[in-house]
Design a protein around this motif. Structure first.
Motif, mmCIF file in Angstrom:
data_model
loop_
_atom_site.group_PDB
_atom_site.id
_atom_site.type_symbol
_atom_site.label_atom_id
_atom_site.label_comp_id
_atom_site.label_asym_id
_atom_site.label_seq_id
_atom_site.Cartn_x
_atom_site.Cartn_y
_atom_site.Cartn_z
ATOM 1 N N LYS A 2 0.824 -1.208 0.000
ATOM 2 C CA LYS A 2 0.000 0.000 0.000
ATOM 3 C C LYS A 2 0.856 1.254 0.000
ATOM 4 O O LYS A 2 0.548 2.219 -0.696
ATOM 5 C CB LYS A 2 -0.922 0.012 1.226
ATOM 6 C CG LYS A 2 -2.023 -0.999 1.188
ATOM 7 C CD LYS A 2 -2.962 -0.820 2.365
ATOM 8 C CE LYS A 2 -2.224 -1.097 3.655
ATOM 9 N NZ LYS A 2 -3.113 -1.132 4.819
ATOM 10 N N ASN A 6 0.842 4.124 -2.758
ATOM 11 C CA ASN A 6 0.495 5.484 -2.345
ATOM 12 C C ASN A 6 1.566 6.496 -2.759
ATOM 13 O O ASN A 6 1.239 7.605 -3.179
ATOM 14 C CB ASN A 6 0.266 5.542 -0.836
ATOM 15 C CG ASN A 6 -1.130 5.114 -0.448
ATOM 16 O OD1 ASN A 6 -2.082 5.401 -1.148
ATOM 17 N ND2 ASN A 6 -1.248 4.419 0.658
ATOM 18 N N PHE A 52 -4.758 4.412 -1.050
ATOM 19 C CA PHE A 52 -4.653 2.972 -0.836
ATOM 20 C C PHE A 52 -4.667 2.665 0.657
ATOM 21 O O PHE A 52 -3.971 3.294 1.443
ATOM 22 C CB PHE A 52 -3.396 2.414 -1.503
ATOM 23 C CG PHE A 52 -3.454 2.506 -3.001
ATOM 24 C CD1 PHE A 52 -4.137 1.564 -3.740
ATOM 25 C CD2 PHE A 52 -2.851 3.552 -3.663
ATOM 26 C CE1 PHE A 52 -4.209 1.663 -5.124
ATOM 27 C CE2 PHE A 52 -2.899 3.662 -5.038
ATOM 28 C CZ PHE A 52 -3.590 2.711 -5.768
ATOM 29 N N GLY A 53 -5.467 1.695 1.050
ATOM 30 C CA GLY A 53 -5.629 1.362 2.456
ATOM 31 C C GLY A 53 -6.839 2.041 3.067
ATOM 32 O O GLY A 53 -7.110 1.888 4.247
ATOM 33 N N ASP A 124 -7.992 -1.619 6.762
ATOM 34 C CA ASP A 124 -7.284 -2.624 7.560
ATOM 35 C C ASP A 124 -7.891 -2.853 8.935
ATOM 36 O O ASP A 124 -7.375 -3.618 9.724
ATOM 37 C CB ASP A 124 -5.809 -2.264 7.695
ATOM 38 C CG ASP A 124 -5.592 -0.925 8.373
ATOM 39 O OD1 ASP A 124 -6.585 -0.269 8.730
ATOM 40 O OD2 ASP A 124 -4.426 -0.533 8.525
#
Length: 138
Positions: A2, A6, A52-53, A124
């Motif tokens: 990630k 990113n 991302f994430g 997450d």
């Protein structure tokens, strides 16, 4: 992974997309009545920098005010930001390495069109969103 995505995202398009959201947020904060749009725009700018994430979920408690606000946002700023995401996504998908970044850009189109009533959460499980526990019938 990630973090790598990113960083590449930030260099290739994240900074410029975030600038668009910040510009929209500043314009919206000039008038008192459009401050909620400015706050939503600043939230999405942070998401556009490091996507991302994280993901976007819709709040089930968003009411009529969010729906009316989303229509106003769509007309004045949302369509232009969505076009920016679509053009950026197409440009990123030209190369094989850019395909995940292009898909991320396409995933940001719905929140750029209708930001009110949406919440950006970590994927997450370390964020503020926790799904409600399952209820079983006995």
């Amino acid at each position: 992974m990630k973090t790598i995505l990113n960083v590449i995202w930030l260099v290739l398009c994240g900074f410029w997309m975030a600038l668009g959201y910040v510009a929209a947020g500043i314009i919206c904060c000039i008038l008192i009545i459009t401050i909620p749009f400015g706050i939503a725009s600043f939230r999405i700018a942070a998401y556009a920098l490091w996507p991302f994430g994280r993901t976007v979920i819709r709040k089930p408690t968003a009411g009529v005010g969010s729906a009316i606000g989303n229509v106003i946002w769509l007309i004045f700023a949302g369509i232009w930001l969505a076009i920016g995401h679509i053009v950026t996504g197409i440009a990123l998908c030209i190369t094989i390495i850019g395909i995940p970044l292009g898909i991320a850009s396409f995933k940001m189109v719905p929140v750029s069109l209708l930001p009110l009533g949406a919440e950006i959460v970590d994927t997450d499980g370390g964020g503020i969103y926790a799904p409600p526990p399952r209820q079983t019938a006995y």
